[in-house]
Scaffold this motif. Sequence first.
Motif, PDB file in Angstrom:
ATOM      1  N   LYS A  14       0.873  -1.171   0.000  1.00  0.00           N
ATOM      2  CA  LYS A  14       0.000   0.000   0.000  1.00  0.00           C
ATOM      3  C   LYS A  14       0.912   1.224   0.000  1.00  0.00           C
ATOM      4  O   LYS A  14       1.608   1.483   0.983  1.00  0.00           O
ATOM      5  N   ILE A  15       0.937   1.947  -1.133  1.00  0.00           N
ATOM      6  CA  ILE A  15       1.801   3.117  -1.274  1.00  0.00           C
ATOM      7  C   ILE A  15       0.940   4.311  -1.668  1.00  0.00           C
ATOM      8  O   ILE A  15       0.262   4.270  -2.695  1.00  0.00           O
ATOM      9  N   ASP A  16       0.970   5.350  -0.876  1.00  0.00           N
ATOM     10  CA  ASP A  16       0.200   6.575  -1.132  1.00  0.00           C
ATOM     11  C   ASP A  16      -1.279   6.276  -1.374  1.00  0.00           C
ATOM     12  O   ASP A  16      -1.913   6.836  -2.269  1.00  0.00           O
ATOM     13  N   GLY A  17      -1.847   5.346  -0.606  1.00  0.00           N
ATOM     14  CA  GLY A  17      -3.266   5.031  -0.718  1.00  0.00           C
ATOM     15  C   GLY A  17      -3.625   4.127  -1.887  1.00  0.00           C
ATOM     16  O   GLY A  17      -4.799   3.831  -2.091  1.00  0.00           O
ATOM     17  N   GLN A  18      -2.640   3.706  -2.678  1.00  0.00           N
ATOM     18  CA  GLN A  18      -2.911   2.821  -3.804  1.00  0.00           C
ATOM     19  C   GLN A  18      -2.268   1.466  -3.559  1.00  0.00           C
ATOM     20  O   GLN A  18      -1.288   1.351  -2.827  1.00  0.00           O
ATOM     21  N   LEU A  19      -2.827   0.438  -4.206  1.00  0.00           N
ATOM     22  CA  LEU A  19      -2.308  -0.914  -4.052  1.00  0.00           C
ATOM     23  C   LEU A  19      -1.392  -1.258  -5.226  1.00  0.00           C
ATOM     24  O   LEU A  19      -1.751  -1.063  -6.381  1.00  0.00           O
ATOM     25  N   VAL A  22       4.045  -6.659  -6.206  1.00  0.00           N
ATOM     26  CA  VAL A  22       5.457  -6.806  -6.546  1.00  0.00           C
ATOM     27  C   VAL A  22       5.587  -7.825  -7.680  1.00  0.00           C
ATOM     28  O   VAL A  22       5.180  -8.976  -7.530  1.00  0.00           O
ATOM     29  N   ILE A  23       6.123  -7.377  -8.813  1.00  0.00           N
ATOM     30  CA  ILE A  23       6.343  -8.267  -9.958  1.00  0.00           C
ATOM     31  C   ILE A  23       7.737  -8.866  -9.872  1.00  0.00           C
ATOM     32  O   ILE A  23       7.927 -10.055 -10.073  1.00  0.00           O
ATOM     33  N   GLU A  24       8.733  -8.018  -9.603  1.00  0.00           N
ATOM     34  CA  GLU A  24      10.122  -8.463  -9.475  1.00  0.00           C
ATOM     35  C   GLU A  24      10.761  -7.739  -8.293  1.00  0.00           C
ATOM     36  O   GLU A  24      10.381  -6.622  -7.973  1.00  0.00           O
ATOM     37  N   LYS A  42       3.484  -3.183  -9.937  1.00  0.00           N
ATOM     38  CA  LYS A  42       2.380  -2.998 -10.878  1.00  0.00           C
ATOM     39  C   LYS A  42       1.163  -2.533 -10.098  1.00  0.00           C
ATOM     40  O   LYS A  42       0.764  -3.155  -9.112  1.00  0.00           O
ATOM     41  N   ASN A  43       0.563  -1.431 -10.552  1.00  0.00           N
ATOM     42  CA  ASN A  43      -0.637  -0.911  -9.914  1.00  0.00           C
ATOM     43  C   ASN A  43      -1.773  -1.902 -10.134  1.00  0.00           C
ATOM     44  O   ASN A  43      -2.047  -2.298 -11.260  1.00  0.00           O
ATOM     45  N   THR A  49       3.135   0.055 -14.458  1.00  0.00           N
ATOM     46  CA  THR A  49       4.286  -0.491 -13.743  1.00  0.00           C
ATOM     47  C   THR A  49       5.317   0.600 -13.482  1.00  0.00           C
ATOM     48  O   THR A  49       5.520   1.484 -14.316  1.00  0.00           O
ATOM     49  N   VAL A  50       5.938   0.532 -12.305  1.00  0.00           N
ATOM     50  CA  VAL A  50       6.981   1.481 -11.928  1.00  0.00           C
ATOM     51  C   VAL A  50       8.115   0.732 -11.246  1.00  0.00           C
ATOM     52  O   VAL A  50       7.921  -0.364 -10.716  1.00  0.00           O
TER      53      VAL A  50
END
Length: 187
Positions: A14-19, A22-24, A42-43, A49-50
């Motif tokens: 949970k980062i900045d209110g978004q889910l 983890v892909i890698e 991945k959101n 993806t970030v």
Amino acid sequence: MASTADIKNGVVLKIDGQLWTVIEFQHVKPGKGGAFVRTKLKNVVSGKTVDRTYNAGTKIETANVDRREFQYLYRDGDDFIFMDTSDYDQLTLTAAVVGDAANFLLEQQMATVALHEGEPLYVELPASVVLVITYTEPGLQGDRSTGGTKPATVETGYEIQVPLFLETGTKVKVDTRTGDYLGRVND
């Protein structure tokens, strides 16, 4: 709260209110400086993806995501109806939640639905499914040695590329992640 040591593939953060799932991930311990963790996230909602880097020992917030088996029943307009096989409760999912999985869903098929606080996030299918080709052009006699492909429509209405020798009515194995033809299935 968890630390960077708990990061693994499939964990939802949970980062900045978004889910974000983890892909890698990669734990890095350089010769100079402190250790850190490189992640590709991945959101869950948008699919974006970030890449993110965390220093070792940093506290991160994980989300409790419940993955449960559901049976796909039918499509009602833009909605998809699933049933929980343990208590027979029905769950209605929008096309946005189902996403690309809609191209490979057959009635009575089992699928994993990820839920966060009762809210459906996404649908996971097995890595491959078996589908029947409902329409494809006949292959030309001289084209068999070239290894070319032709479009074929499968029973869900999705179009895939198949080898020239395949005909209507053939069962094929299809990769649900990419939509690629994996091979012919013999009964």
